[in-house]
Design an enzyme around this catalytic site. Sequence first.
Site, PDB file in Angstrom:
ATOM      1  N   ASP A  67       0.857  -1.192   0.000  1.00  9.13           N
ATOM      2  CA  ASP A  67       0.000   0.000   0.000  1.00  9.13           C
ATOM      3  C   ASP A  67       0.889   1.237   0.000  1.00  9.13           C
ATOM      4  O   ASP A  67       1.530   1.553   0.994  1.00  9.13           O
ATOM      5  CB  ASP A  67      -0.893  -0.036   1.266  1.00  9.13           C
ATOM      6  CG  ASP A  67      -1.532   1.327   1.537  1.00  9.13           C
ATOM      7  OD1 ASP A  67      -2.126   1.495   2.626  1.00  9.13           O
ATOM      8  OD2 ASP A  67      -1.406   2.223   0.667  1.00  9.13           O
ATOM      9  N   GLU A 146      31.325  11.968  -0.505  1.00  9.67           N
ATOM     10  CA  GLU A 146      32.038  11.884   0.791  1.00  9.67           C
ATOM     11  C   GLU A 146      31.042  12.261   1.877  1.00  9.67           C
ATOM     12  O   GLU A 146      30.819  13.445   2.117  1.00  9.67           O
ATOM     13  CB  GLU A 146      33.190  12.882   0.828  1.00  9.67           C
ATOM     14  CG  GLU A 146      34.222  12.792  -0.275  1.00  9.67           C
ATOM     15  CD  GLU A 146      35.165  14.000  -0.174  1.00  9.67           C
ATOM     16  OE1 GLU A 146      35.075  14.890  -1.044  1.00  9.67           O
ATOM     17  OE2 GLU A 146      35.901  14.086   0.825  1.00  9.67           O
ATOM     18  N   GLU A 148      29.877  12.917   5.496  1.00  7.54           N
ATOM     19  CA  GLU A 148      30.360  13.168   6.861  1.00  7.54           C
ATOM     20  C   GLU A 148      29.180  12.950   7.816  1.00  7.54           C
ATOM     21  O   GLU A 148      28.022  13.088   7.419  1.00  7.54           O
ATOM     22  CB  GLU A 148      30.893  14.607   6.975  1.00  7.54           C
ATOM     23  CG  GLU A 148      32.085  14.871   6.057  1.00  7.54           C
ATOM     24  CD  GLU A 148      32.433  16.353   5.974  1.00  7.54           C
ATOM     25  OE1 GLU A 148      33.634  16.656   5.828  1.00  7.54           O
ATOM     26  OE2 GLU A 148      31.514  17.201   6.035  1.00  7.54           O
ATOM     27  N   GLU A 203      36.794  13.678  11.304  1.00  4.49           N
ATOM     28  CA  GLU A 203      36.666  14.931  10.550  1.00  4.49           C
ATOM     29  C   GLU A 203      36.966  16.133  11.445  1.00  4.49           C
ATOM     30  O   GLU A 203      37.412  15.980  12.580  1.00  4.49           O
ATOM     31  CB  GLU A 203      35.255  15.033   9.965  1.00  4.49           C
ATOM     32  CG  GLU A 203      35.220  14.742   8.456  1.00  4.49           C
ATOM     33  CD  GLU A 203      36.074  15.717   7.634  1.00  4.49           C
ATOM     34  OE1 GLU A 203      36.539  15.310   6.546  1.00  4.49           O
ATOM     35  OE2 GLU A 203      36.295  16.860   8.085  1.00  4.49           O
ATOM     36  N   GLU A 210      34.180  10.497   8.780  1.00  7.38           N
ATOM     37  CA  GLU A 210      33.947  10.289   7.346  1.00  7.38           C
ATOM     38  C   GLU A 210      34.519   8.939   6.944  1.00  7.38           C
ATOM     39  O   GLU A 210      35.598   8.545   7.393  1.00  7.38           O
ATOM     40  CB  GLU A 210      34.628  11.407   6.531  1.00  7.38           C
ATOM     41  CG  GLU A 210      34.427  11.289   5.019  1.00  7.38           C
ATOM     42  CD  GLU A 210      35.051  12.464   4.252  1.00  7.38           C
ATOM     43  OE1 GLU A 210      35.764  12.202   3.264  1.00  7.38           O
ATOM     44  OE2 GLU A 210      34.829  13.622   4.664  1.00  7.38           O
ATOM     45  N   HIS A 259      30.398  16.145  -0.137  1.00  6.86           N
ATOM     46  CA  HIS A 259      31.063  16.539  -1.383  1.00  6.86           C
ATOM     47  C   HIS A 259      30.814  15.422  -2.396  1.00  6.86           C
ATOM     48  O   HIS A 259      30.970  14.247  -2.077  1.00  6.86           O
ATOM     49  CB  HIS A 259      32.576  16.679  -1.173  1.00  6.86           C
ATOM     50  CG  HIS A 259      32.930  17.710  -0.150  1.00  6.86           C
ATOM     51  ND1 HIS A 259      34.206  17.808   0.359  1.00  6.86           N
ATOM     52  CD2 HIS A 259      32.194  18.664   0.459  1.00  6.86           C
ATOM     53  CE1 HIS A 259      34.237  18.801   1.234  1.00  6.86           C
ATOM     54  NE2 HIS A 259      33.041  19.331   1.303  1.00  6.86           N
ATOM     55  N   ARG A 330      38.824  25.719  -1.727  1.00 11.56           N
ATOM     56  CA  ARG A 330      37.682  24.995  -1.145  1.00 11.56           C
ATOM     57  C   ARG A 330      36.525  25.921  -0.775  1.00 11.56           C
ATOM     58  O   ARG A 330      35.540  25.480  -0.211  1.00 11.56           O
ATOM     59  CB  ARG A 330      38.146  24.199   0.084  1.00 11.56           C
ATOM     60  CG  ARG A 330      38.900  22.911  -0.293  1.00 11.56           C
ATOM     61  CD  ARG A 330      39.413  22.165   0.921  1.00 11.56           C
ATOM     62  NE  ARG A 330      39.607  20.738   0.706  1.00 11.56           N
ATOM     63  CZ  ARG A 330      40.602  20.189  -0.002  1.00 11.56           C
ATOM     64  NH1 ARG A 330      41.486  20.983  -0.589  1.00 11.56           N
ATOM     65  NH2 ARG A 330      40.703  18.899  -0.166  1.00 11.56           N
ATOM     66  N   GLU A 350      34.192  18.125  -8.280  1.00 10.93           N
ATOM     67  CA  GLU A 350      33.641  17.877  -6.936  1.00 10.93           C
ATOM     68  C   GLU A 350      32.661  19.010  -6.615  1.00 10.93           C
ATOM     69  O   GLU A 350      33.072  20.167  -6.504  1.00 10.93           O
ATOM     70  CB  GLU A 350      34.755  17.865  -5.883  1.00 10.93           C
ATOM     71  CG  GLU A 350      34.241  17.731  -4.447  1.00 10.93           C
ATOM     72  CD  GLU A 350      35.288  18.074  -3.399  1.00 10.93           C
ATOM     73  OE1 GLU A 350      35.357  17.355  -2.384  1.00 10.93           O
ATOM     74  OE2 GLU A 350      36.052  19.057  -3.598  1.00 10.93           O
ATOM     75  N   ARG A 352      30.550  20.720  -3.865  1.00 15.63           N
ATOM     76  CA  ARG A 352      30.766  20.665  -2.410  1.00 15.63           C
ATOM     77  C   ARG A 352      29.549  21.049  -1.581  1.00 15.63           C
ATOM     78  O   ARG A 352      29.589  20.967  -0.353  1.00 15.63           O
ATOM     79  CB  ARG A 352      31.952  21.566  -2.054  1.00 15.63           C
ATOM     80  CG  ARG A 352      33.254  21.104  -2.728  1.00 15.63           C
ATOM     81  CD  ARG A 352      34.367  22.129  -2.592  1.00 15.63           C
ATOM     82  NE  ARG A 352      34.690  22.399  -1.214  1.00 15.63           N
ATOM     83  CZ  ARG A 352      35.469  21.608  -0.462  1.00 15.63           C
ATOM     84  NH1 ARG A 352      35.976  20.505  -0.988  1.00 15.63           N
ATOM     85  NH2 ARG A 352      35.729  21.912   0.803  1.00 15.63           N
TER      86      ARG A 352
HETATM   87  N1  LIG Z   1      36.592   9.692 -12.114  1.00 17.97           N
HETATM   88  C1  LIG Z   1      35.953   9.808 -10.950  1.00 17.97           C
HETATM   89  N2  LIG Z   1      34.621  10.077 -10.971  1.00 17.97           N
HETATM   90  C2  LIG Z   1      33.927  10.220  -9.823  1.00 17.97           C
HETATM   91  N3  LIG Z   1      34.479  10.098  -8.592  1.00 17.97           N
HETATM   92  C3  LIG Z   1      35.797   9.823  -8.540  1.00 17.97           C
HETATM   93  C4  LIG Z   1      36.605   9.668  -9.695  1.00 17.97           C
HETATM   94  N4  LIG Z   1      37.877   9.417  -9.302  1.00 17.97           N
HETATM   95  C5  LIG Z   1      37.862   9.391  -7.939  1.00 17.97           C
HETATM   96  N5  LIG Z   1      36.621   9.636  -7.482  1.00 17.97           N
HETATM   97  C6  LIG Z   1      36.133   9.671  -6.108  1.00 17.97           C
HETATM   98  O1  LIG Z   1      36.343  10.940  -5.558  1.00 17.97           O
HETATM   99  C7  LIG Z   1      36.365  10.834  -4.148  1.00 17.97           C
HETATM  100  C8  LIG Z   1      37.614  11.542  -3.688  1.00 17.97           C
HETATM  101  O2  LIG Z   1      37.574  11.653  -2.391  1.00 17.97           O
HETATM  102  P1  LIG Z   1      38.714  12.420  -1.603  1.00 17.97           P
HETATM  103  O3  LIG Z   1      38.378  12.251  -0.171  1.00 17.97           O
HETATM  104  O4  LIG Z   1      40.047  12.058  -2.113  1.00 17.97           O
HETATM  105  O5  LIG Z   1      38.430  13.886  -2.029  1.00 17.97           O
HETATM  106  P2  LIG Z   1      38.885  15.256  -1.536  1.00 17.97           P
HETATM  107  O6  LIG Z   1      37.772  16.133  -1.884  1.00 17.97           O
HETATM  108  O7  LIG Z   1      40.193  15.545  -2.118  1.00 17.97           O
HETATM  109  O8  LIG Z   1      39.032  15.143   0.036  1.00 17.97           O
HETATM  110  P3  LIG Z   1      38.533  16.169   1.174  1.00 17.97           P
HETATM  111  O9  LIG Z   1      37.248  16.807   0.772  1.00 17.97           O
HETATM  112  O10 LIG Z   1      38.332  15.244   2.382  1.00 17.97           O
HETATM  113  O11 LIG Z   1      39.634  17.128   1.331  1.00 17.97           O
HETATM  114  C9  LIG Z   1      36.401   9.337  -3.813  1.00 17.97           C
HETATM  115  O12 LIG Z   1      35.111   8.861  -3.511  1.00 17.97           O
HETATM  116  C10 LIG Z   1      36.860   8.741  -5.147  1.00 17.97           C
HETATM  117  O13 LIG Z   1      36.448   7.401  -5.320  1.00 17.97           O
HETATM  118 MG   LIG Z   2      36.090  16.686  -0.697  1.00 20.50          MG
END
Ligand SMILES: Nc1ncnc2c1ncn2[C@@H]1O[C@H](COP(=O)(O)OP(=O)(O)OP(=O)(O)O)[C@@H](O)[C@H]1O
Ligand SMILES: [Mg+2]
Length: 461
Positions: A67, A146, A148, A203, A210, A259, A330, A350, A352
């Site tokens: 349901d 990532e 946290e 963290e 994390e 992130h 950052r 990335e 964030r």
């Molecule tokens: N080609 C890709 N596509 C998507 N994700 C990826 C690729 N290569 C790596 N990653 C992922 O990116 C993430 C990197 O995490 P990492 O903690 O190194 O990042 P960071 O942002 O440098 O660290 P922080 O934010 O803690 O300083 C991991 O989950 C990794 O598997």
């Molecule tokens: Mg990061």
Amino acid sequence: MGARLARLSALNVAERPQTRDDVKAIVEERDIRFIRFWFTDVLGQLKSFSINKAELDDAFEGGMGFDGSSITGFNAIEESDMIAMPDAATFAVLPWRPESQGVARMFCDILTPSGEPYEGDPRYILRRALARAEAMGFDAFNVGPELEYFYFKSARPTDGIPEVLDEGGYFDLTTLDAGSDVRRETVLALEQLGIHVEYTHHEVGPSQHEIDMRYAPALKMADDTMTYRITVKEYAMKYGWHATFMPKPLFGKNGSGMHTHQSLFKGGRNAFYDPDDQYFLSETGKAFIAGQLKHAREISSIFAQWVNSYKRLVPGYEAPVYVAWSRRNRSALVRVPLYHPGKEKATRMELRCPDPACNPYLTFAVLLQAGLEGIEKGYELPEPMEKNLYHLAPDERHRLGIEQLPATLGEAIELTAESELALRTLGEHTFNRFVEIKRQEWDDYRVQVTPWELDRYMSIL
Ligand SMILES: Nc1ncnc2c1ncn2[C@@H]1O[C@H](COP(=O)(O)OP(=O)(O)OP(=O)(O)O)[C@@H](O)[C@H]1O
Ligand SMILES: [Mg+2]
């Protein structure tokens, strides 16, 4: 033990049962008694009901009816019959349940009684976005979030402030990291559940942690993100603590972010990579980033969906609020981690600003759609911002054309309500329900008389 069973039981992290026969074989081999059917509501809350192993054949045949009217965001009572169709590739044994007469789980796709994908199913909304990427020639949308989170002594704050386990900081260890044992057990459990963990650490915030999963294709990673959250909570409970993915549980301390690293692959190659570009970024990668920057404000209510999410998205505390990209910096919304020569596969962007309390299916879907919009319409990527954006004066930011994310859920949901991209991504049913639910949440909050107001106003007014 037959050869196939031996192969299945010895499967390493990456390989998991693929077929229904594999699943049935493991159910026998591992003495599984119950199988939980998992799916999420529109807000990303995990929903589950258990079937007896004897029902497995029928469940694989026609799915299991339920349901849907009491599932947030699903259909109302008058058309509430739903079908949960298990996805055999997501089968895994739950390591925190008993060994004998064990319990396993499978994620499900939600169907209508006529067997059509249900438009309100977040997993279907992500599948639809992935189908668009495939139609544009991409064979994988890889995501590495990532997440946290905090451990607290209990879920009920004493005198309004959650009690931390330690006063540790970034990468702290031993006495300052009360969570290392529970984190260790959690990582081992995640690996048994088919999730590859790259590393884990304390963290910046007190009692904040994390665990980093290796990136994976978006649908698997959305499932893994749901699994990550419940596994962290299960083991925290085992230790008598409470784990939370609440974005900002402690005033004045870092909040919990998610992130989200992303890349698109085409023909097995990283489509974001260009060895001849000064940033090693392809036109596709640049247009994808431009798409997410251009639509960031209107999709903010999806990757940061709670009132509390905007207590984290304030200048400072490493939380990004300024719509810009950069290589190292950052303080920008998007960071392109520095390219390591020869590491083409790791070329990524990335984002964030998402937080770990989002609905991962809707979040990955809307991020992908925004990126594909940039590629399809050839959006221009502005110059990277290497300055610390927090230190820029407001008029300087204005002069540079740097926008800011919405400051509250109230502002964010009104931007989403006007968003053609959000409507197309979520589909009419989920879009209307989501906007309605979030407007209500904001209204409920807005009328509260808070301790802060009483402290500030009661004595002087
Ligand atoms: N080609 C890709 N596509 C998507 N994700 C990826 C690729 N290569 C790596 N990653 C992922 O990116 C993430 C990197 O995490 P990492 O903690 O190194 O990042 P960071 O942002 O440098 O660290 P922080 O934010 O803690 O300083 C991991 O989950 C990794 O598997
Ligand atoms: Mg990061």
